[in-house]
Structures are given as C-alpha cells and as structure tokens.
Write a protein that holds these residues in place. Structure first.
Motif, PDB file in Angstrom:
ATOM      1  N   MET A 155      -4.885  11.465   4.535  1.00  0.00           N
ATOM      2  CA  MET A 155      -5.143  11.014   2.952  1.00  0.00           C
ATOM      3  C   MET A 155      -3.967  10.089   2.426  1.00  0.00           C
ATOM      4  SD  MET A 155      -5.843  14.825   1.521  1.00  0.00           S
ATOM      5  CE  MET A 155      -7.599  15.427   1.304  1.00  0.00           C
ATOM      6  N   LEU A 156      -2.999  10.153   2.736  1.00  0.00           N
ATOM      7  CA  LEU A 156      -1.788   9.337   2.238  1.00  0.00           C
ATOM      8  C   LEU A 156      -2.241   7.768   2.513  1.00  0.00           C
ATOM      9  CD1 LEU A 156       1.441  11.228   2.920  1.00  0.00           C
ATOM     10  CD2 LEU A 156       0.584  10.677   0.568  1.00  0.00           C
ATOM     11  N   ARG A 157      -2.619   7.687   3.776  1.00  0.00           N
ATOM     12  CA  ARG A 157      -2.940   6.192   4.115  1.00  0.00           C
ATOM     13  C   ARG A 157      -4.397   5.802   3.197  1.00  0.00           C
ATOM     14  NH1 ARG A 157      -1.575   8.001   9.424  1.00  0.00           N
ATOM     15  NH2 ARG A 157      -3.552   8.491   9.952  1.00  0.00           N
ATOM     16  N   ASN A 158      -5.234   6.460   3.274  1.00  0.00           N
ATOM     17  CA  ASN A 158      -6.407   6.455   2.243  1.00  0.00           C
ATOM     18  C   ASN A 158      -5.916   5.909   0.813  1.00  0.00           C
ATOM     19  OD1 ASN A 158      -7.834   6.562   4.490  1.00  0.00           O
ATOM     20  ND2 ASN A 158      -8.763   8.715   3.744  1.00  0.00           N
ATOM     21  N   ALA A 159      -5.020   6.536   0.282  1.00  0.00           N
ATOM     22  CA  ALA A 159      -4.358   6.326  -0.995  1.00  0.00           C
ATOM     23  C   ALA A 159      -3.727   4.990  -1.040  1.00  0.00           C
ATOM     24  CB  ALA A 159      -3.376   7.414  -1.634  1.00  0.00           C
ATOM     25  N   GLU A 160      -2.754   4.866   0.087  1.00  0.00           N
ATOM     26  CA  GLU A 160      -2.216   3.644  -0.080  1.00  0.00           C
ATOM     27  C   GLU A 160      -3.157   2.222   0.237  1.00  0.00           C
ATOM     28  OE1 GLU A 160       1.084   3.085  -0.559  1.00  0.00           O
ATOM     29  OE2 GLU A 160       1.716   4.838  -0.353  1.00  0.00           O
ATOM     30  N   ALA A 161      -4.217   2.576   0.885  1.00  0.00           N
ATOM     31  CA  ALA A 161      -5.063   1.518   1.166  1.00  0.00           C
ATOM     32  C   ALA A 161      -5.765   1.263  -0.150  1.00  0.00           C
ATOM     33  CB  ALA A 161      -6.137   1.677   2.114  1.00  0.00           C
ATOM     34  N   GLU A 162      -6.347   2.289  -1.157  1.00  0.00           N
ATOM     35  CA  GLU A 162      -6.660   1.989  -2.272  1.00  0.00           C
ATOM     36  C   GLU A 162      -5.684   1.215  -3.092  1.00  0.00           C
ATOM     37  OE1 GLU A 162      -9.782   2.724  -3.357  1.00  0.00           O
ATOM     38  OE2 GLU A 162     -10.607   4.042  -1.864  1.00  0.00           O
ATOM     39  N   LEU A 163      -4.449   1.644  -3.250  1.00  0.00           N
ATOM     40  CA  LEU A 163      -3.425   0.700  -3.760  1.00  0.00           C
ATOM     41  C   LEU A 163      -3.417  -0.748  -3.615  1.00  0.00           C
ATOM     42  CD1 LEU A 163      -1.285   1.144  -5.895  1.00  0.00           C
ATOM     43  CD2 LEU A 163       0.150   1.691  -4.155  1.00  0.00           C
ATOM     44  N   SER A 164      -3.330  -0.880  -2.234  1.00  0.00           N
ATOM     45  CA  SER A 164      -3.320  -2.190  -1.744  1.00  0.00           C
ATOM     46  C   SER A 164      -4.566  -3.036  -2.201  1.00  0.00           C
ATOM     47  CB  SER A 164      -3.378  -2.274  -0.278  1.00  0.00           C
ATOM     48  OG  SER A 164      -1.969  -1.763   0.246  1.00  0.00           O
ATOM     49  N   ALA A 165      -5.693  -2.517  -2.242  1.00  0.00           N
ATOM     50  CA  ALA A 165      -6.957  -2.877  -3.073  1.00  0.00           C
ATOM     51  C   ALA A 165      -6.769  -3.246  -4.227  1.00  0.00           C
ATOM     52  CB  ALA A 165      -8.047  -2.325  -2.377  1.00  0.00           C
ATOM     53  N   GLY A 166      -5.673  -2.569  -5.023  1.00  0.00           N
ATOM     54  CA  GLY A 166      -5.721  -2.953  -6.344  1.00  0.00           C
ATOM     55  C   GLY A 166      -6.389  -1.743  -7.492  1.00  0.00           C
ATOM     56  N   ARG A 167      -6.667  -0.757  -6.711  1.00  0.00           N
ATOM     57  CA  ARG A 167      -7.308   0.257  -7.368  1.00  0.00           C
ATOM     58  C   ARG A 167      -6.427   1.408  -7.667  1.00  0.00           C
ATOM     59  NH1 ARG A 167     -11.363  -1.599  -3.569  1.00  0.00           N
ATOM     60  NH2 ARG A 167     -10.625   0.134  -2.051  1.00  0.00           N
ATOM     61  N   MET A 168      -5.714   1.347  -8.869  1.00  0.00           N
ATOM     62  CA  MET A 168      -4.614   2.141  -8.664  1.00  0.00           C
ATOM     63  C   MET A 168      -4.989   3.783  -9.257  1.00  0.00           C
ATOM     64  SD  MET A 168      -1.156   2.074 -11.188  1.00  0.00           S
ATOM     65  CE  MET A 168      -1.960   3.227 -12.728  1.00  0.00           C
ATOM     66  N   GLU A 169      -5.947   3.852  -9.975  1.00  0.00           N
ATOM     67  CA  GLU A 169      -6.717   4.978 -10.414  1.00  0.00           C
ATOM     68  C   GLU A 169      -7.046   5.963  -9.160  1.00  0.00           C
ATOM     69  OE1 GLU A 169      -6.458   6.683 -13.559  1.00  0.00           O
ATOM     70  OE2 GLU A 169      -5.210   5.025 -13.972  1.00  0.00           O
ATOM     71  N   GLN A 170      -7.852   5.140  -8.168  1.00  0.00           N
ATOM     72  CA  GLN A 170      -8.274   5.703  -7.109  1.00  0.00           C
ATOM     73  C   GLN A 170      -7.190   6.026  -6.239  1.00  0.00           C
ATOM     74  OE1 GLN A 170      -9.611   2.945  -8.351  1.00  0.00           O
ATOM     75  NE2 GLN A 170     -11.698   2.914  -8.284  1.00  0.00           N
ATOM     76  N   ALA A 171      -6.108   5.391  -6.229  1.00  0.00           N
ATOM     77  CA  ALA A 171      -4.701   5.688  -5.314  1.00  0.00           C
ATOM     78  C   ALA A 171      -4.025   6.898  -5.841  1.00  0.00           C
ATOM     79  CB  ALA A 171      -3.846   4.589  -5.479  1.00  0.00           C
ATOM     80  N   LEU A 172      -4.206   7.177  -7.189  1.00  0.00           N
ATOM     81  CA  LEU A 172      -3.523   8.245  -7.916  1.00  0.00           C
ATOM     82  C   LEU A 172      -4.521   9.559  -7.600  1.00  0.00           C
ATOM     83  CD1 LEU A 172      -2.511   6.923 -11.167  1.00  0.00           C
ATOM     84  CD2 LEU A 172      -1.072   7.911  -9.407  1.00  0.00           C
TER      85      LEU A 172
END
Length: 157
Positions: free
Chosen positions: A1-18
């Motif tokens: 889950m943490l890796r997926n959240a970090e991937a969302e953040l890397s893709a510029g999707r902060m809300e999805q990362a949160l």
C-alpha cells in the motif's frame, strides 16, 4: 500500500497518494510511515492543521521521530502566526488577555529559538566596524583564532 501511495505521488496525484497513505495507516495501525508521509505532504501543501494531526499520529507511534516533531512544531508556529496576524488586523489583540497570550507565545519562541530568530534578521544591529590596527606598533600578542560556530541542527535552515 505504501509503494502504491508513493507511486501515486510520483505520478503527481497527491490526493490519491493521501488516500493511499490513509489506507495504509488503517491496514497497519502501528506503523508511523503512512502518518509521517501524510504529515510531510500536508505541510508541503500548506495544510498545517492536517499536518499537525498526522504528525501527532506519527509521534504516538514513535515519540522520537525528529521529522514528525519538526513538522508538528513548524506547522503549529505557522498556524499561530496566521492567527495572530488575523487577530491583529481585526483589532482583536487590544484585550489584555489576547496581548498576554501573544507575549507568552513570543517568550516561548524566544526561549526556544533564540532572540535573533524572534526579532528577525532586519532587527539585528549592523555589525560594528573593526578598528584598523596601528601599523607603527607591533602587537604584543598574536590574535586568537575565532571559536568555531556550533552546528545548527535546525532542518529548516
């Protein structure tokens, strides 16, 4: 889950990362990492209230985490600063109680961060000019080297 959240953040999707960090925190309530990352992201976004909540959750899991403590402290100072500015501009700081609270906050900041930090760079007196050595007389003792400055541990400098 943490890796997926970090991937969302890397893709510029902060809300999805949160959302992902929140899901990771729910899945493993004992881990500090999802809370810490949320605190950092909220701080960077200027959401200081949310950063404070997330940093406090991280500190519940690891009371010695310096990053969480820094996020909590600086976020709290920014919230306090905004509040004081709002109160000052509305004239609400005219009461004795409000002025006492503002003085207490300034005293705490001065005791913690130092006088120059609270006053700001513009309030420091200009450096004194050094006197020119007299060339006609040799000095009696050689000048001592300046003491080394202590290391600054403030992560926000």
């Amino acid at each position: 889950m943490l890796r997926n959240a970090e991937a969302e953040l890397s893709a510029g999707r902060m809300e999805q990362a949160l959302v992902g960090f929140n899901a990771a925190a729910q899945a493993d309530p004992t881990r500090k990492e999802p809370w810490l990352r949320s605190a950092q992201l909220q701080f960077d976004a200027g959401n200081y209230g949310r950063a404070i909540v997330a940093a406090e959750e991280a500190l519940k899991r690891d009371p010695n985490d310096k990053i969480a403590d820094s996020v909590l402290t600086v976020s709290g100072l920014r919230v306090a600063s905004k509040s004081l500015n709002r109160l000052q501009s509305s004239g609400a700081l005219v009461s004795d109680a409000a002025q006492k609270e503002a003085r207490d906050l300034a005293t705490t900041m001065r005791n913690t961060m130092g006088r120059d930090f609270v006053l700001g760079e513009e309030s420091k007196p200009p450096p004194r000019p050094q006197p020119k050595p007299a060339s006609s007389r040799p000095s009696k003792k050689p000048a001592k080297p300046a003491a080394a400055q202590p290391k600054d541990d403030n992560p926000f400098n």
